[in-house]
Design an enzyme around this catalytic site. Structure first.
Site, PDB file in Angstrom:
ATOM      1  N   LYS A 163     -63.264  11.021 -44.702  1.00  0.00           N
ATOM      2  CA  LYS A 163     -62.937   9.801 -43.963  1.00  0.00           C
ATOM      3  C   LYS A 163     -63.162   9.982 -42.467  1.00  0.00           C
ATOM      4  CE  LYS A 163     -58.900   7.881 -46.339  1.00  0.00           C
ATOM      5  NZ  LYS A 163     -57.478   7.576 -46.121  1.00  0.00           N
ATOM      6  N   ASP A 203     -56.141   3.457 -44.951  1.00  0.00           N
ATOM      7  CA  ASP A 203     -55.689   3.646 -46.324  1.00  0.00           C
ATOM      8  C   ASP A 203     -56.681   2.910 -47.207  1.00  0.00           C
ATOM      9  OD1 ASP A 203     -53.428   5.055 -47.723  1.00  0.00           O
ATOM     10  OD2 ASP A 203     -53.483   3.166 -48.827  1.00  0.00           O
ATOM     11  N   PHE A 223     -67.512  11.704 -50.628  1.00  0.00           N
ATOM     12  CA  PHE A 223     -66.294  12.342 -51.134  1.00  0.00           C
ATOM     13  C   PHE A 223     -65.666  11.430 -52.186  1.00  0.00           C
ATOM     14  CE2 PHE A 223     -63.006   9.696 -49.169  1.00  0.00           C
ATOM     15  CZ  PHE A 223     -63.721   9.048 -48.186  1.00  0.00           C
ATOM     16  N   GLY A 224     -64.535  11.856 -52.713  1.00  0.00           N
ATOM     17  CA  GLY A 224     -63.765  11.023 -53.633  1.00  0.00           C
ATOM     18  C   GLY A 224     -64.572  10.557 -54.835  1.00  0.00           C
ATOM     19  N   ASP A 276     -67.223   8.712 -54.870  1.00  0.00           N
ATOM     20  CA  ASP A 276     -68.619   8.346 -54.558  1.00  0.00           C
ATOM     21  C   ASP A 276     -69.606   8.701 -55.676  1.00  0.00           C
ATOM     22  OD1 ASP A 276     -68.053   7.123 -52.161  1.00  0.00           O
ATOM     23  OD2 ASP A 276     -68.505   8.873 -50.923  1.00  0.00           O
TER      24      ASP A 276
HETATM   25  P1  ITT Z   1     -55.228  10.456 -45.639  1.00  0.00           P
HETATM   26  O1  ITT Z   1     -54.057   9.683 -46.212  1.00  0.00           O
HETATM   27  O2  ITT Z   1     -54.815  11.729 -44.990  1.00  0.00           O
HETATM   28  O3  ITT Z   1     -56.100   9.597 -44.771  1.00  0.00           O
HETATM   29  P2  ITT Z   1     -56.135  10.476 -48.410  1.00  0.00           P
HETATM   30  O4  ITT Z   1     -57.380  10.976 -49.078  1.00  0.00           O
HETATM   31  O5  ITT Z   1     -54.809  10.855 -49.034  1.00  0.00           O
HETATM   32  O6  ITT Z   1     -56.187  10.925 -46.875  1.00  0.00           O
HETATM   33  P3  ITT Z   1     -55.682   7.706 -49.116  1.00  0.00           P
HETATM   34  O7  ITT Z   1     -54.254   7.882 -49.477  1.00  0.00           O
HETATM   35  O8  ITT Z   1     -56.092   6.480 -48.349  1.00  0.00           O
HETATM   36  O9  ITT Z   1     -56.235   8.919 -48.256  1.00  0.00           O
HETATM   37  O10 ITT Z   1     -56.541   7.784 -50.467  1.00  0.00           O
HETATM   38  C1  ITT Z   1     -57.878   7.475 -50.430  1.00  0.00           C
HETATM   39  C2  ITT Z   1     -58.525   7.939 -51.715  1.00  0.00           C
HETATM   40  O11 ITT Z   1     -59.347   6.867 -52.241  1.00  0.00           O
HETATM   41  C3  ITT Z   1     -59.490   9.096 -51.444  1.00  0.00           C
HETATM   42  O12 ITT Z   1     -58.838  10.350 -51.536  1.00  0.00           O
HETATM   43  C4  ITT Z   1     -60.547   8.873 -52.511  1.00  0.00           C
HETATM   44  O13 ITT Z   1     -60.092   9.384 -53.747  1.00  0.00           O
HETATM   45  C5  ITT Z   1     -60.603   7.335 -52.610  1.00  0.00           C
HETATM   46  N1  ITT Z   1     -61.598   6.807 -51.633  1.00  0.00           N
HETATM   47  C6  ITT Z   1     -61.341   6.099 -50.493  1.00  0.00           C
HETATM   48  N2  ITT Z   1     -62.464   5.835 -49.818  1.00  0.00           N
HETATM   49  C7  ITT Z   1     -63.465   6.391 -50.533  1.00  0.00           C
HETATM   50  C8  ITT Z   1     -64.843   6.493 -50.342  1.00  0.00           C
HETATM   51  O14 ITT Z   1     -65.438   5.996 -49.253  1.00  0.00           O
HETATM   52  N3  ITT Z   1     -65.573   7.121 -51.266  1.00  0.00           N
HETATM   53  C9  ITT Z   1     -64.985   7.652 -52.365  1.00  0.00           C
HETATM   54  N4  ITT Z   1     -63.678   7.635 -52.610  1.00  0.00           N
HETATM   55  C10 ITT Z   1     -62.902   7.002 -51.701  1.00  0.00           C
END
Ligand code: ITT
Length: 197
Positions: free
Chosen positions: A12, A69, A152-153, A155
């Site tokens: 992010k 978020d 990430f995540g 994607d």
């Molecule tokens: P912070 O709270 O520290 O910012 P986090 O990863 O815990 O980090 P969130 O609670 O907002 O953040 O959860 C976001 C999740 O959603 C992230 O970990 C991914 O699993 C998914 N996600 C969000 N944006 C994404 C993206 O652009 N591409 C892929 N997955 C995404």
């Protein structure tokens, strides 16, 4: 002007810095501080959780804070994983484990039932307690297997509408152009450039 990015997610942070691309601001992250307060994401919406993160960090460091978020909403799963996207496979979840659980929960569903969207809520909390919120949504569908290694995540399993590749197979520039985060933070860029913070 210094501003803290209220996130510990490197994926992010990299995207947010690239999207905002503002020379007038110095972005600080958790790497710049010895102590970093934990924020419990107890909200039931992206909006609430982003506000919790931005407010906590702004009040702790006494500089403006910007939070994101975000998450994935899969229609056939009743918009899950939603606010639980990062911990879908449990508290110690990894991106890989979350994807395995998601693909498993969707294994009975054909392509046309795999519609989903990424949603991002960006919140800026200033030192005077002012709050600014922007949102972005990216529609698409979930694939049957992981493809690609960018981003990430989720994607590697998300294909945006109008594309035939997963986000993890697209260059970061293309992702930022169409993504939920790209949309939310370009709106936030307008807010930041008009603000005297
Ligand atoms: P912070 O709270 O520290 O910012 P986090 O990863 O815990 O980090 P969130 O609670 O907002 O953040 O959860 C976001 C999740 O959603 C992230 O970990 C991914 O699993 C998914 N996600 C969000 N944006 C994404 C993206 O652009 N591409 C892929 N997955 C995404």
């Amino acid at each position: 002007m210094k501003i803290v990015i209220a996130s510990k997610n490197e994926g992010k942070i990299t995207e947010i810095k690239k999207i905002l691309d503002l020379n007038s601001l110095e972005f600080l992250t958790y790497n710049d501080f010895i102590e970093w307060p934990e924020v419990e994401e107890t909200g039931s919406s992206f909006n609430e959780n982003a506000t919790l993160k931005a407010q906590k960090l702004a009040e702790y460091f006494k500089i403006p804070a910007l939070a994101d978020d975000s998450g994935l909403e899969v229609d056939v799963l009743g918009k899950e994983p939603g606010v639980y996207s990062s911990r879908y496979a449990g508290e110690l979840a990894t991106d890989e484990k979350n994807i395995i659980k998601l693909l498993d929960n969707l294994k009975e569903y054909p392509l046309e039932k795999r519609t989903a969207r990424f949603r991002c809520c960006a919140v800026l909390f200033t030192t005077t307690g002012e709050i600014f919120k922007t949102e972005g949504v990216c529609e698409g569908h979930i694939t049957f297997e992981s493809q690609g290694s960018n981003g990430f995540g989720y994607d590697p399993v998300f294909v945006p509408d109008g594309f035939d590749k997963t986000v993890a197979e697209l260059p970061i520039k293309v992702k930022n152009k169409i993504s939920h985060r790209g949309q939310a933070f370009r709106k936030m860029k307008d807010v930041l450039s008009k603000l005297k913070i």
